[in-house]
Design a protein around this motif. Structure first.
Motif, PDB file in Angstrom:
ATOM      1  N   LYS A  67      14.348  80.231  73.429  1.00  0.00           N
ATOM      2  CA  LYS A  67      13.192  80.765  73.104  1.00  0.00           C
ATOM      3  C   LYS A  67      13.188  82.156  73.478  1.00  0.00           C
ATOM      4  O   LYS A  67      12.700  83.219  73.764  1.00  0.00           O
ATOM      5  N   ASP A  71      12.743  83.838  70.116  1.00  0.00           N
ATOM      6  CA  ASP A  71      10.617  84.055  70.399  1.00  0.00           C
ATOM      7  C   ASP A  71      10.800  85.401  71.176  1.00  0.00           C
ATOM      8  O   ASP A  71      10.544  86.431  70.407  1.00  0.00           O
ATOM      9  N   THR A  75       9.907  88.327  68.780  1.00  0.00           N
ATOM     10  CA  THR A  75       8.221  88.438  68.688  1.00  0.00           C
ATOM     11  C   THR A  75       8.139  89.368  69.949  1.00  0.00           C
ATOM     12  O   THR A  75       6.868  90.133  69.178  1.00  0.00           O
ATOM     13  N   ILE A  82       5.427  83.324  76.230  1.00  0.00           N
ATOM     14  CA  ILE A  82       6.165  81.684  75.836  1.00  0.00           C
ATOM     15  C   ILE A  82       6.297  81.320  76.865  1.00  0.00           C
ATOM     16  O   ILE A  82       6.186  79.983  75.840  1.00  0.00           O
ATOM     17  N   THR A 113      11.907  75.788  65.410  1.00  0.00           N
ATOM     18  CA  THR A 113      11.094  76.985  65.112  1.00  0.00           C
ATOM     19  C   THR A 113      12.146  78.486  65.075  1.00  0.00           C
ATOM     20  O   THR A 113      11.832  79.486  64.700  1.00  0.00           O
ATOM     21  N   THR A 117      11.802  81.510  62.881  1.00  0.00           N
ATOM     22  CA  THR A 117      11.930  82.660  62.837  1.00  0.00           C
ATOM     23  C   THR A 117      13.246  83.492  62.172  1.00  0.00           C
ATOM     24  O   THR A 117      13.074  84.762  62.409  1.00  0.00           O
TER      25      THR A 117
END
Length: 165
Positions: A67, A71, A75, A82, A113, A117
């Motif tokens: 993450k 992520d 992002t 998150i 994920t 991504t």
């Protein structure tokens, strides 16, 4: 039983760099997730070192790693957004509700994920959401691979100790 599987480098040697990175990262993801195979909940939580490192905690931490790098870095969302701990050390902390099944499931979901991504990115694309500053995906892949490899080694040693009791 060895947690870390033999490499399949020959299968990916002629593929593009990104496919090679992803194949090796996936191999390490599965090896780390597999360190929990056949263990009891007590064995997975067993603390054998002074740090917070346990086999279950390692896989929980690996979810955090996914993450952070795939992520937060991609992002630019905050760790609070998150829903992950602020620091790596906190990511090893096990809650009462953490089980082998729940941690493995969360890890696999985070890995999937991460794959989605990065599917539209190239290795030279720059990720701007990491605390270190802008980093190319190539660097992130190498960093994640290094971290997962270290944790696979930790897991193999812990698992050997647990199973020899």
């Amino acid at each position: 039983m060895t947690v870390f599987p033999p490499t399949f480098a020959a299968d990916v040697v002629d593929r593009p760099a990104q496919a090679q990175f992803e194949a090796f990262i996936d191999e390490h993801r599965e090896a780390l997730n597999g360190c929990l195979d056949g263990l009891t909940e007590e064995q997975a939580r067993r603390s054998l070192v002074p740090s917070r490192t346990t086999l279950l905690g390692l896989v929980k931490h690996a979810t955090f790693v996914e993450k952070v790098w795939f992520d937060e870095a991609v992002t630019c969302r905050s760790r609070t957004e998150i829903g992950i701990p602020a620091t790596p050390d906190e990511s090893f902390i096990l809650d009462d509700g953490d089980t082998i099944d729940s941690i493995r499931s969360a890890h696999r979901e985070a890995c999937e994920t991460s794959r989605r991504t990065t599917a539209s990115l190239g290795v030279d694309d720059v990720l701007r959401g990491n605390r270190r500053g802008p980093l190319p995906l190539r660097w992130v892949y190498l960093h994640v691979l290094r971290e997962l490899a270290q944790h696979c080694g930790h897991a193999e040693i812990l698992r050997e100790q647990i199973l020899s009791d």
